[in-house]
Design an enzyme around this catalytic site. Sequence first.
Site, mmCIF file in Angstrom:
data_model
loop_
_atom_site.group_PDB
_atom_site.id
_atom_site.type_symbol
_atom_site.label_atom_id
_atom_site.label_comp_id
_atom_site.label_asym_id
_atom_site.label_seq_id
_atom_site.Cartn_x
_atom_site.Cartn_y
_atom_site.Cartn_z
ATOM 1 N N HIS A 103 -17.919 -27.068 -17.948
ATOM 2 C CA HIS A 103 -18.223 -26.126 -16.879
ATOM 3 C C HIS A 103 -17.259 -24.756 -16.904
ATOM 4 O O HIS A 103 -16.010 -25.153 -16.769
ATOM 5 C CB HIS A 103 -18.251 -26.449 -15.487
ATOM 6 C CG HIS A 103 -19.116 -27.715 -15.079
ATOM 7 N ND1 HIS A 103 -19.083 -28.983 -15.448
ATOM 8 C CD2 HIS A 103 -20.541 -27.892 -14.444
ATOM 9 C CE1 HIS A 103 -19.931 -29.796 -14.885
ATOM 10 N NE2 HIS A 103 -20.827 -29.067 -14.475
ATOM 11 N N ASP A 106 -14.258 -25.859 -14.710
ATOM 12 C CA ASP A 106 -13.387 -26.949 -15.220
ATOM 13 C C ASP A 106 -12.097 -26.583 -15.785
ATOM 14 O O ASP A 106 -11.158 -26.963 -15.654
ATOM 15 C CB ASP A 106 -14.172 -27.927 -16.060
ATOM 16 C CG ASP A 106 -15.437 -28.654 -15.839
ATOM 17 O OD1 ASP A 106 -15.365 -28.590 -14.588
ATOM 18 O OD2 ASP A 106 -16.279 -28.742 -16.350
HETATM 19 C C1 XLS Z 1 -24.236 -34.332 -12.012
HETATM 20 C C2 XLS Z 1 -24.639 -33.607 -13.507
HETATM 21 C C3 XLS Z 1 -23.778 -32.780 -13.941
HETATM 22 C C4 XLS Z 1 -24.067 -32.059 -15.190
HETATM 23 C C5 XLS Z 1 -23.374 -30.791 -15.315
HETATM 24 O O1 XLS Z 1 -24.805 -35.197 -11.552
HETATM 25 O O2 XLS Z 1 -24.762 -34.844 -14.368
HETATM 26 O O3 XLS Z 1 -22.467 -33.407 -14.209
HETATM 27 O O4 XLS Z 1 -24.395 -32.895 -16.368
HETATM 28 O O5 XLS Z 1 -23.394 -29.801 -14.437
#
Ligand code: XLS
Length: 448
Positions: A103, A106
């Site tokens: 993200h 991140d």
């Molecule tokens: C949360 C989601 C998240 C997505 C990416 O439950 O799995 O991690 O994969 O935003």
Amino acid sequence: MGEFFADVHGPVPFGGLDSSDPLTFKVYQADQIVLGERMEDHLRPGVCYWHSFAWDGRDMFGVGTLDRPWLEATDDEMAAARMRMAVAFEFFAKLGTPYYCFHDRDVAPEGDSFATFRANLDALADDAADHQQRTGVRLLWGTANLFSDPRYQAGAATNPDPDVFAYAAAQVKHMLEVTQRLGGENYVLWGGREGYDTLLNTDLRREQAQLARFLHLVAEHKAKIGFTGQLLIEPKPMEPTKHQYDYDVATVYGFLVGNGLEHEYKVNVEANHATLAGHSFHHEVAFAAANGILGSIDANRGDPQNGWDTDQFPNSVDDLCMPVYEILRNGGLAPGGFNFDAKLRRQSTDRNDLFYAHIGGLDALAQALLAAASMVEDDSLQKLRDERYAGWGGELGSAILGGSVTLAELERRVADGEISPVRRSGNQEMLESLVNQHVWSAGRSTRR
Ligand code: XLS
Ligand code: NI
Ligand code: NI
């Protein structure tokens, strides 16, 4: 800083099933040919940045437990972010897997304004490009975090305030471009808070229209900049909201078709989101494949006793093998892959635990791939499925599907005794044993 994972030299070698070294793969061999393709090219495995490098083990009841020095309070957030990225790429390269996912937030510190955040992200994307070049690790997908900041407390695209919609749009526009710049093969939209906490204050009709508009804007911008990656929506039924609009694959499919978006988006199916929605992972993958929208996988698992997204590393070949079978029958996942959207347990505090987790997850996936490939080769499951529907290829079935018979005609033929159904077994237990046979025996002959 020197090497963070100093005990591991990498790339993690293959040790085979007799190895007692936890830092070796037991089944996964990137170059092993399965159904004519390298194992790595089938699985296209990726490490996720957020759980592994941007989370320190904190939970609702306690502070972080994991050793993540770059997450400690600092006056120089960019230096910490650079350290985090260097360690992440050290890990990717030592594990020896081809992909990663992240993200925007991140990797980049928020700063005090959108302009600062954007500049931070651009600078770190330059670093990422250098690391990718140096290590050969590639970007499976990028995404924007539209759920952590308080501004998104009532959703992003589905927020009652258009200013928030605009902010989310700005974030996605930029992250889509960063993903393109880094050669990302997909772009994911997970609607973290696109849902509601209570219907008392929610206008469902408006929020759905807003979400559709947002998805169109993203698809239009993708076309405008010539991004060739696949756009993906990641369904999840709830958490953090009480109800999320992208509930499951079927809901997303209906939404896409209803808004003319079915050719723009596919789905990123997460194993534990499937179980949270009351489905099996197998069901979600099979439904996506049946409707032409299977894109990519977040491979993790929940805990059968807990009703939340525990994001544990996958470890059950039984659970993985049928989804992988559907993927193989669907022609593979590319440009998608298997991203481990999974995190360590809070007590897994050794640096090597991150390796053990990924090695174990990859081995489970690899054995599932061998079992699924063995089922594809043997073909008896498909033959049984085909035989079950054989009637639809005959005179009656073709006439019904071709639209050449009416209800009245069918009534006449049934009443005349021309048509008389014969009961047939579904053979479920036999099929379950057949699958087990492949799970248990697959790969025996190729192992050292
Ligand atoms: C949360 C989601 C998240 C997505 C990416 O439950 O799995 O991690 O994969 O935003
Ligand atoms: Ni999740
Ligand atoms: Ni996910």
